[in-house]
Design a protein around this motif. Structure first.
Motif, PDB file in Angstrom:
ATOM      1  N   LEU A 295      -0.545  -0.854  -1.946  1.00 36.27           N
ATOM      2  CA  LEU A 295      -1.317  -1.589  -0.866  1.00 36.27           C
ATOM      3  C   LEU A 295      -0.399  -2.612  -0.043  1.00 36.27           C
ATOM      4  O   LEU A 295      -0.786  -2.744   0.942  1.00 36.27           O
ATOM      5  CB  LEU A 295      -2.469  -2.344  -1.724  1.00 36.27           C
ATOM      6  N   THR A 296       0.806  -3.114  -0.749  1.00 41.20           N
ATOM      7  CA  THR A 296       1.372  -3.895   0.274  1.00 41.20           C
ATOM      8  C   THR A 296       1.918  -3.019   1.122  1.00 41.20           C
ATOM      9  O   THR A 296       1.831  -3.403   2.361  1.00 41.20           O
ATOM     10  CB  THR A 296       2.475  -4.366  -0.501  1.00 41.20           C
ATOM     11  N   LEU A 297       2.678  -1.757   0.839  1.00 41.40           N
ATOM     12  CA  LEU A 297       3.096  -0.952   1.867  1.00 41.40           C
ATOM     13  C   LEU A 297       2.087  -0.593   2.772  1.00 41.40           C
ATOM     14  O   LEU A 297       2.407  -0.664   4.087  1.00 41.40           O
ATOM     15  CB  LEU A 297       3.599   0.384   1.083  1.00 41.40           C
ATOM     16  N   ALA A 298       1.010  -0.099   2.676  1.00 33.33           N
ATOM     17  CA  ALA A 298      -0.261   0.130   3.348  1.00 33.33           C
ATOM     18  C   ALA A 298      -0.518  -1.046   4.360  1.00 33.33           C
ATOM     19  O   ALA A 298      -0.727  -0.777   5.808  1.00 33.33           O
ATOM     20  CB  ALA A 298      -1.517   0.706   2.671  1.00 33.33           C
ATOM     21  N   TRP A 299      -0.536  -2.078   3.811  1.00 29.57           N
ATOM     22  CA  TRP A 299      -0.900  -3.337   4.608  1.00 29.57           C
ATOM     23  C   TRP A 299       0.129  -3.774   5.557  1.00 29.57           C
ATOM     24  O   TRP A 299      -0.129  -3.701   6.700  1.00 29.57           O
ATOM     25  CB  TRP A 299      -0.925  -4.258   3.728  1.00 29.57           C
ATOM     26  N   ARG A 300       1.450  -3.525   5.461  1.00 30.37           N
ATOM     27  CA  ARG A 300       2.492  -3.578   6.251  1.00 30.37           C
ATOM     28  C   ARG A 300       2.459  -2.561   7.404  1.00 30.37           C
ATOM     29  O   ARG A 300       2.905  -2.977   8.500  1.00 30.37           O
ATOM     30  CB  ARG A 300       3.717  -3.926   5.605  1.00 30.37           C
ATOM     31  N   LEU A 301       2.291  -1.358   7.006  1.00 30.33           N
ATOM     32  CA  LEU A 301       2.430  -0.305   8.014  1.00 30.33           C
ATOM     33  C   LEU A 301       1.163  -0.375   8.724  1.00 30.33           C
ATOM     34  O   LEU A 301       1.298  -0.042  10.096  1.00 30.33           O
ATOM     35  CB  LEU A 301       2.469   0.975   7.105  1.00 30.33           C
ATOM     36  N   SER A 302       0.002  -0.826   8.221  1.00 29.18           N
ATOM     37  CA  SER A 302      -1.098  -0.817   9.076  1.00 29.18           C
ATOM     38  C   SER A 302      -1.053  -1.957  10.115  1.00 29.18           C
ATOM     39  O   SER A 302      -1.588  -1.908  11.625  1.00 29.18           O
ATOM     40  CB  SER A 302      -2.542  -1.022   8.156  1.00 29.18           C
ATOM     41  N   SER A 303      -0.641  -2.974   9.496  1.00 29.33           N
ATOM     42  CA  SER A 303      -0.533  -4.298  10.570  1.00 29.33           C
ATOM     43  C   SER A 303       0.464  -3.838  11.571  1.00 29.33           C
ATOM     44  O   SER A 303       0.566  -4.658  12.983  1.00 29.33           O
ATOM     45  CB  SER A 303       0.177  -5.479   9.656  1.00 29.33           C
ATOM     46  N   ALA A 304       1.392  -2.966  11.252  1.00 27.48           N
ATOM     47  CA  ALA A 304       2.491  -2.663  12.553  1.00 27.48           C
ATOM     48  C   ALA A 304       1.794  -1.492  13.408  1.00 27.48           C
ATOM     49  O   ALA A 304       2.536  -1.067  14.469  1.00 27.48           O
ATOM     50  CB  ALA A 304       3.748  -2.247  11.855  1.00 27.48           C
ATOM     51  N   GLY A 305       0.669  -1.186  13.288  1.00 17.87           N
ATOM     52  CA  GLY A 305       0.087  -0.047  13.833  1.00 17.87           C
ATOM     53  C   GLY A 305       0.168   1.472  13.584  1.00 17.87           C
ATOM     54  O   GLY A 305      -0.064   2.335  14.135  1.00 17.87           O
ATOM     55  N   LEU A 306       0.797   1.478  12.301  1.00 15.57           N
ATOM     56  CA  LEU A 306       0.966   3.208  11.509  1.00 15.57           C
ATOM     57  C   LEU A 306      -0.263   3.246  10.927  1.00 15.57           C
ATOM     58  O   LEU A 306      -0.974   2.609  10.155  1.00 15.57           O
ATOM     59  CB  LEU A 306       2.297   3.040  10.895  1.00 15.57           C
ATOM     60  N   PRO A 307      -0.649   4.579  11.220  1.00 15.20           N
ATOM     61  CA  PRO A 307      -1.547   5.226  10.516  1.00 15.20           C
ATOM     62  C   PRO A 307      -1.243   5.355   8.781  1.00 15.20           C
ATOM     63  O   PRO A 307      -0.039   5.926   8.618  1.00 15.20           O
ATOM     64  CB  PRO A 307      -2.082   6.546  11.139  1.00 15.20           C
ATOM     65  N   VAL A 308      -2.166   5.113   7.970  1.00 16.45           N
ATOM     66  CA  VAL A 308      -1.813   5.264   6.550  1.00 16.45           C
ATOM     67  C   VAL A 308      -3.237   5.830   5.888  1.00 16.45           C
ATOM     68  O   VAL A 308      -4.246   5.305   6.331  1.00 16.45           O
ATOM     69  CB  VAL A 308      -1.309   3.791   5.785  1.00 16.45           C
TER      70      VAL A 308
ATOM     71  N   ALA B  95      -4.615  -7.822  -9.856  1.00 14.34           N
ATOM     72  CA  ALA B  95      -5.699  -7.289  -9.010  1.00 14.34           C
ATOM     73  C   ALA B  95      -6.303  -8.278  -7.970  1.00 14.34           C
ATOM     74  O   ALA B  95      -6.787  -7.694  -7.108  1.00 14.34           O
ATOM     75  CB  ALA B  95      -6.807  -7.149 -10.302  1.00 14.34           C
ATOM     76  N   ARG B  96      -5.978  -9.504  -8.190  1.00 15.61           N
ATOM     77  CA  ARG B  96      -6.424 -10.269  -7.069  1.00 15.61           C
ATOM     78  C   ARG B  96      -5.556 -10.255  -5.875  1.00 15.61           C
ATOM     79  O   ARG B  96      -5.981 -10.241  -4.595  1.00 15.61           O
ATOM     80  CB  ARG B  96      -6.269 -11.769  -7.321  1.00 15.61           C
ATOM     81  N   LEU B  97      -4.256  -9.778  -5.812  1.00 12.31           N
ATOM     82  CA  LEU B  97      -3.324  -9.434  -4.874  1.00 12.31           C
ATOM     83  C   LEU B  97      -4.008  -8.143  -4.218  1.00 12.31           C
ATOM     84  O   LEU B  97      -4.196  -7.916  -3.017  1.00 12.31           O
ATOM     85  CB  LEU B  97      -1.949  -9.111  -5.399  1.00 12.31           C
ATOM     86  N   CYS B  98      -4.191  -7.220  -4.934  1.00  9.59           N
ATOM     87  CA  CYS B  98      -4.735  -5.803  -4.724  1.00  9.59           C
ATOM     88  C   CYS B  98      -6.186  -6.121  -3.774  1.00  9.59           C
ATOM     89  O   CYS B  98      -6.211  -5.548  -2.843  1.00  9.59           O
ATOM     90  CB  CYS B  98      -5.029  -4.893  -5.893  1.00  9.59           C
ATOM     91  N   ASP B  99      -7.056  -7.054  -4.287  1.00 10.26           N
ATOM     92  CA  ASP B  99      -8.166  -7.247  -3.588  1.00 10.26           C
ATOM     93  C   ASP B  99      -7.954  -7.902  -2.249  1.00 10.26           C
ATOM     94  O   ASP B  99      -8.816  -7.280  -1.488  1.00 10.26           O
ATOM     95  CB  ASP B  99      -8.996  -8.261  -4.293  1.00 10.26           C
ATOM     96  N   ALA B 100      -6.988  -8.672  -2.189  1.00  8.34           N
ATOM     97  CA  ALA B 100      -6.720  -9.527  -0.990  1.00  8.34           C
ATOM     98  C   ALA B 100      -6.133  -8.363   0.185  1.00  8.34           C
ATOM     99  O   ALA B 100      -6.394  -8.332   1.089  1.00  8.34           O
ATOM    100  CB  ALA B 100      -5.746 -10.390  -0.994  1.00  8.34           C
ATOM    101  N   LEU B 101      -5.371  -7.390  -0.422  1.00  8.81           N
ATOM    102  CA  LEU B 101      -4.672  -6.538   0.594  1.00  8.81           C
ATOM    103  C   LEU B 101      -5.728  -5.410   0.952  1.00  8.81           C
ATOM    104  O   LEU B 101      -5.764  -5.091   2.119  1.00  8.81           O
ATOM    105  CB  LEU B 101      -3.444  -5.631  -0.242  1.00  8.81           C
ATOM    106  N   LEU B 102      -6.639  -5.046  -0.007  1.00 11.82           N
ATOM    107  CA  LEU B 102      -7.646  -4.076   0.410  1.00 11.82           C
ATOM    108  C   LEU B 102      -8.452  -4.564   1.469  1.00 11.82           C
ATOM    109  O   LEU B 102      -8.952  -3.822   2.428  1.00 11.82           O
ATOM    110  CB  LEU B 102      -8.410  -3.860  -0.880  1.00 11.82           C
ATOM    111  N   ALA B 103      -8.908  -5.919   1.376  1.00 14.24           N
ATOM    112  CA  ALA B 103      -9.754  -6.706   2.279  1.00 14.24           C
ATOM    113  C   ALA B 103      -8.959  -6.721   3.786  1.00 14.24           C
ATOM    114  O   ALA B 103      -9.908  -6.772   4.647  1.00 14.24           O
ATOM    115  CB  ALA B 103     -10.058  -7.963   2.037  1.00 14.24           C
TER     116      ALA B 103
END
Length: 390
Positions: A14-27, A105-113
């Protein structure tokens, strides 16, 4: 660019997905579990990890859900003698000079949001992974999904690692660990506890980590005791009875048994298949480096994938990622976690006394304490990773 396909929706994926999504990449993220599992897993966040999430507001959410631990200690249970390490000596290097104890899990929740709706798929068991013609793919429920890369953030049994044909060399430690949570007030029965405590007792070792409303206690089965027997409530109660004779019964909320490994792959990538976190390296949990190291992997890999999306050569960027992270995992994370385990597994009283005397000397010397904590808090590993590609 086709989407980056990520297998595993734990903290690393989820950290990877968040960083990529924030940079405009599809995940697209695929997770076999039906949701974020709120189980007994990692709970220690080191200062540089908190720094990495600070600007996004995630760190503030973790702090609100967790417990700040400004010091940690190694101690003798029978005498109370202890070495206490104050992370305040790192206050000029970090905005968070402490460990934070908070369920992963709290980190996962924050990233998922913070991820776009529909990009994380729960209950999605990946059955096959492969690559061809400059792309990668995976199969879920009989459907093939194409992507630019497939990233394995899927832990010790990684299907991505297996598809890449990468070995996972190392060893499995002989001991099992029993982990349980309880609201029993250990602080009222053991003088001078910190929020994180690694403790020698006459017949072995145990640890106590304080979450906001619970203690996590880690125990080891006695000689000749099976892991299954040691996991029974009565066995956990009996072990605590040995440690604190005459104490009131403890209420056990959660419990699990796990084996500890020391393993690492020879390379973090093979073509369009890439690894991060436990899929690439496993270590003893002593010192709380596993989840943090995986998050650091994800941050570095996101930088490489963003560069590739911008036109950089994939092989060059992924080799750079490997040069940043694999030596750190092998020689900083795994080696240090192994040293922590060996030190705590020492049973000879004289050797224990020598270890403790040296640790107290380090803790009492500001310069030595600063160097020790910079290493154990993972600043040194990150500096080494930066230097490797400077």
């Amino acid at each position: 660019m086709k989407p980056v396909l990520i297998v595993g929706a734990g903290p690393v994926g989820l950290t990877l997905a968040w960083r990529l999504s924030s940079a405009g990449l599809p995940v697209q993220v695929f997770e076999a579990e039906p949701g974020i599992p709120d189980q007994l897993r990692a709970s220690t966040f080191h200062p540089p990890t908190l720094d990495m999430f600070d600007a996004s507001g995630i760190t503030a959410e973790l702090i609100a859900a967790g417990r700040i631990t400004p010091s940690w200690q190694i101690r003798m249970h029978d005498t109370g003698a202890r070495a206490v390490f104050d992370l305040g000596v790192l206050s000029d290097r970090t905005a968070h000079p402490y460990r934070l104890q908070c369920r992963q899990a709290r980190l996962c929740d924050a990233l998922l949001a913070r991820l776009p709706g529909g990009c994380v798929h729960f209950g999605a068991q990946v059955s096959q992974v492969g690559q061809q013609d400059g792309s990668a793919w995976l199969e879920v429920a009989g459907s093939r999904i194409e992507g630019s890369f497939v990233v394995g953030c899927d832990g010790a049994r990684s299907i991505v690692r297996k598809a890449a044909g990468l070995s996972f060399s190392g060893e499995t430690y002989p001991e099992n660990t029993i982990l349980a949570t309880t609201d029993f007030p250990f602080e009222a029965h053991i003088d001078g506890l910190s929020g994180v405590n690694y403790i020698w007792e006459p017949r072995g070792t145990f640890s106590l980590l304080r979450l906001p409303d619970l203690w996590r206690i880690s125990l080891h089965p006695r000689a000749g005791e099976s892991a299954e027997d040691a996991l029974e409530d009565a066995a956990i109660q009996a072990r605590v009875d040995e440690l604190l004779p005459g104490h009131p019964p403890i209420q056990i909320h959660e419990k699990r048994v796990y084996r500890v490994h020391r393993r690492i792959v020879d390379t973090y990538w093979q073509g369009r298949l890439v690894l991060a976190g436990d899929a690439a390296h496993l270590n003893s949990p002593k010192g709380g480096m596993g989840m943090n190291g995986g998050v650091h992997d994800a941050m570095a890999l996101a930088e490489a994938l963003v560069a590739i999306a911008g036109g950089a050569a994939p092989g060059t960027q992924l080799a750079r990622y490997d040069a940043q992270r694999r030596p750190v995992a092998a020689e900083e994370i795994l080696a240090q976690a192994d040293a922590n385990r060996k030190r705590m597994n020492t049973v000879d009283p004289e050797a224990r006394a020598a270890h403790l005397a040296e640790l107290k000397a380090i803790a009492g010397d500001p310069a030595r304490a600063r160097a020790f904590l910079a290493k154990s808090s993972m600043f040194d590993g990150l500096a080494r990773a930066a230097a490797a590609v400077a």
